[in-house]
Design a protein around this motif. Structure first.
Motif, PDB file in Angstrom:
ATOM      1  N   PRO A   1       0.831  -1.214   0.000  1.00 11.85           N
ATOM      2  CA  PRO A   1       0.000   0.000   0.000  1.00 11.85           C
ATOM      3  C   PRO A   1       0.860   1.256   0.000  1.00 11.85           C
ATOM      4  O   PRO A   1       2.029   1.236   0.386  1.00 11.85           O
ATOM      5  CB  PRO A   1      -0.790  -0.128   1.300  1.00 11.85           C
ATOM      6  CG  PRO A   1       0.107  -0.922   2.193  1.00 11.85           C
ATOM      7  CD  PRO A   1       0.831  -1.895   1.310  1.00 11.85           C
TER       8      PRO A   1
ATOM      9  N   GLY B   1      -5.443   0.570   7.184  1.00 12.25           N
ATOM     10  CA  GLY B   1      -4.682  -0.243   6.240  1.00 12.25           C
ATOM     11  C   GLY B   1      -3.758  -1.211   6.949  1.00 12.25           C
ATOM     12  O   GLY B   1      -3.647  -1.223   8.180  1.00 12.25           O
ATOM     13  N   PRO B   2      -3.070  -2.044   6.169  1.00 15.23           N
ATOM     14  CA  PRO B   2      -2.145  -3.011   6.769  1.00 15.23           C
ATOM     15  C   PRO B   2      -0.885  -2.331   7.288  1.00 15.23           C
ATOM     16  O   PRO B   2      -0.530  -1.225   6.882  1.00 15.23           O
ATOM     17  CB  PRO B   2      -1.839  -3.956   5.621  1.00 15.23           C
ATOM     18  CG  PRO B   2      -2.007  -3.122   4.391  1.00 15.23           C
ATOM     19  CD  PRO B   2      -3.115  -2.159   4.706  1.00 15.23           C
TER      20      PRO B   2
ATOM     21  N   PRO C   1      -2.771  -7.354   8.306  1.00 10.83           N
ATOM     22  CA  PRO C   1      -4.018  -6.561   8.214  1.00 10.83           C
ATOM     23  C   PRO C   1      -4.359  -5.910   9.544  1.00 10.83           C
ATOM     24  O   PRO C   1      -3.804  -6.268  10.588  1.00 10.83           O
ATOM     25  CB  PRO C   1      -5.061  -7.609   7.804  1.00 10.83           C
ATOM     26  CG  PRO C   1      -4.501  -8.909   8.247  1.00 10.83           C
ATOM     27  CD  PRO C   1      -3.004  -8.794   8.147  1.00 10.83           C
TER      28      PRO C   1
ATOM     29  N   GLU D   1       0.417   3.858   1.885  1.00 13.67           N
ATOM     30  CA  GLU D   1       0.648   4.259   3.271  1.00 13.67           C
ATOM     31  C   GLU D   1       0.489   3.047   4.180  1.00 13.67           C
ATOM     32  O   GLU D   1      -0.354   2.171   3.940  1.00 13.67           O
ATOM     33  CB  GLU D   1      -0.323   5.367   3.685  1.00 13.67           C
ATOM     34  CG  GLU D   1      -0.129   6.668   2.931  1.00 13.67           C
ATOM     35  CD  GLU D   1      -1.046   7.760   3.448  1.00 13.67           C
ATOM     36  OE1 GLU D   1      -1.809   7.488   4.407  1.00 13.67           O
ATOM     37  OE2 GLU D   1      -0.995   8.884   2.908  1.00 13.67           O
TER      38      GLU D   1
ATOM     39  N   SER E   1      -0.132   1.485   8.132  1.00 13.25           N
ATOM     40  CA  SER E   1      -0.700   1.764   9.450  1.00 13.25           C
ATOM     41  C   SER E   1       0.305   1.400  10.531  1.00 13.25           C
ATOM     42  O   SER E   1       1.152   0.509  10.351  1.00 13.25           O
ATOM     43  CB  SER E   1      -1.985   0.956   9.654  1.00 13.25           C
ATOM     44  OG  SER E   1      -2.974   1.345   8.727  1.00 13.25           O
TER      45      SER E   1
END
Length: 528
Positions: free
Chosen positions: A408, A436-437, A475, A410, A412
């Motif tokens: 991704p 997000g992951p 995740p 960005e 997390s």
């Protein structure tokens, strides 16, 4: 074994002779590896499993097998009186002339054996006189050390200057530098001495062997005495070579290495997952700490994984970002370090020497989450980036372009709550808070075929991070992550090994039964 093997070509007739010689020749040529690309490259690209060998020269372990056959036949021929042609007996001599040698290769060699002895004696005397000058000339021509080795030891910027200095250095200065254990100078001096001693010992043994055969050729000694001399020479040769590979020590001296010292006891008393980095070259290459369950970034392993070997060869292993991402909490040194490394203990080593144990304040845990990732074009580019002082592995992960698909834009934030090692499994409890992951970096070497990764029991894919570590997209939420070592090839190999062993036993039984059956039939036919 060269002189005794030559007469062995005579009894090895036709195809049998050339099989053994061809095996010796192929083994010798393959051992040259990339220095003989005309043969090595097609075998490396096309021959199944050939590219799995670590170094081509290991094939020389097979050379004694075909050479021993020729040598054994040659020794048998050397003991036979009819092998040699004795000079005409002098008037009044009671010694009878020995029969002329047989035709063929062995006879041709026997008739010219005095010339072989003269050549070997001349070569030995010439080497004793000029051997030092020859090796010194090779050094001045750039031999004994490659530019790549110079760059690894002295650095890329100073490598060319040091190589030029080595070529112009006088011999007395070279010996003084070697005595003072000056890195590159010691390497060159040791290799020069090894070449001189190897050629000298080889020529001495060959000359003695040839002279003993010449004495036998003249009929002055019997075949049994000649074989005794040759046996002594072969044992001396094997003794000299074997001592370079296997140096037996007293049991008391060997077990003393496994006695924990103050430094070991201090490290064993520390909690949590961590590794250490011995800073001296001798301790860095030792496996002693592993015997006490202490993980180290050094040690010796002949079959290293390529990714980790890159860290060692490039010198990246000594940079602080790399040591930190490898979970190196303690630095072991023979002297105190500055530069912000707190001294946590001064202990005594195995020989009573002081060992200064410093803590690395930048050390990262065994697993952590990063907040950014950066894509690089190749693994070589990643290797260059991780060595830079400004690289921060606690925040950024470096990924190659082919491994970054699906990442991704960005990440997390995440936290690692718990890490447990159970046998061959690493269990991690982690939480990701965000939409997000998160990207989890595990300070264990990346080797995809050897590990099976799951998140909450579901298969997951690990990717290479920072050239050598494992990365895993996790995740959002709380998850149980398991990385378990698997060895499917090992299990298949064990099954195949057992089947092959059973087949050998069955074939041996069939062979013995068949032999007895034929013998009984022959006995029955004789009695009838």
């Amino acid at each position: 074994t060269f002189p005794p093997a030559l007469p062995g070509t005579s009894p090895a007739r036709g195809r049998r002779r050339w099989i053994w010689f061809a095996l010796c020749g192929v083994i010798l040529l393959i051992g040259f590896g990339r220095y003989l690309p005309l043969l090595y490259r097609p075998m490396y690209e096309l021959l199944p499993m050939f590219n799995r060998f670590r170094v081509p020269s290991m094939i020389y372990a097979l050379l004694p097998l075909p050479a021993a056959v020729l040598t054994a036949e040659g020794l048998q021929r050397l003991g036979d009186a009819e092998m040699w042609a004795s000079p005409k007996p002098r008037k009044g001599s009671k010694r009878a002339a020995v029969q002329h040698p047989p035709p063929g290769v062995a006879g041709w060699i026997a008739r010219r054996w005095p010339a072989v002895c003269i050549v070997l004696v001349a070569l030995l005397l010439l080497w004793l006189v000029a051997g030092s000058a020859v090796t010194d000339g090779m050094r001045r021509a750039g031999g004994f050390v490659s530019p790549r080795e110079v760059s690894q030891i002295a650095g890329v910027s100073q490598g060319a200057q040091m190589l030029a200095a080595l070529r112009e250095m006088p011999m007395d200065q070279l010996r003084a530098g070697a005595a003072a254990s000056s890195g590159l100078v010691t390497v060159v001096a040791d290799r020069m001495a090894l070449l001189r001693s190897s050629v000298t010992v080889g020529l001495v043994l060959l000359t003695l062997c040839a002279l003993a055969i010449e004495v036998r050729r003249r009929g002055w000694i019997g075949g049994e005495l000649l074989l005794g001399f040759l046996f002594v020479f072969v044992v001396a040769d094997l003794w000299i070579i074997d001592r370079k590979f296997y140096d037996p020590r007293p049991l008391r001296q060997a077990t003393a290495v496994l006695v924990p010292d103050e430094a070991v006891r201090f490290l064993q008393g520390q909690e949590g997952f961590f590794r250490v980095a011995p800073l001296s070259a001798a301790d860095f290459g030792s496996n002693r700490l592993a015997a006490f369950g202490i993980e180290t970034v050094g040690g010796y392993q002949p079959a290293k994984l390529r990714a980790y070997d890159d860290l060692l060869r490039s010198g990246a292993i000594s940079s602080l970002p790399v040591l930190s991402m490898l979970n190196v909490r303690y630095l072991l040194s023979g002297q105190e370090l500055g530069g912000g490394f707190p001294l946590v203990s001064t202990a005594r080593g195995q020989a009573g020497e002081p060992v200064y144990i410093h803590e690395n304040p930048m050390a990262l845990p065994r697993a952590w989450f990063v907040t950014h990732w950066q894509m690089e074009a190749s693994a070589e580019a990643v290797l260059r980036e991780v060595q830079l002082p400004e690289f921060d592995p606690a925040k950024t992960a470096l990924v190659t372009s082919d491994a970054a698909s699906g990442f991704p834009a960005e990440l997390s934030a995440g936290e690692v709550d718990r890490i447990v090692r159970e046998g061959q499994s690493l269990l991690i409890t982690a939480r990701v808070g965000g939409p997000g992951p998160g990207l989890l970096v595990v300070s264990e070497i990346y080797y995809l075929p050897g590990w099976q990764t799951t998140i909450d029991g579901e298969p997951a894919q690990i990717v290479p991070i920072n050239h050598v570590l494992r990365g895993l997209l996790v995740p959002p939420g709380e998850h149980q992550i398991e990385m378990r070592a698997v060895a499917r090839a090992y299990r298949r190999g064990r099954v195949a090994n057992r089947i092959a062993g059973l087949a050998v036993i069955v074939l041996l039984g069939v062979g013995v039964a068949g032999h007895r059956l034929r013998r009984n039939r022959a006995a029955s036919a004789t009695t009838s």
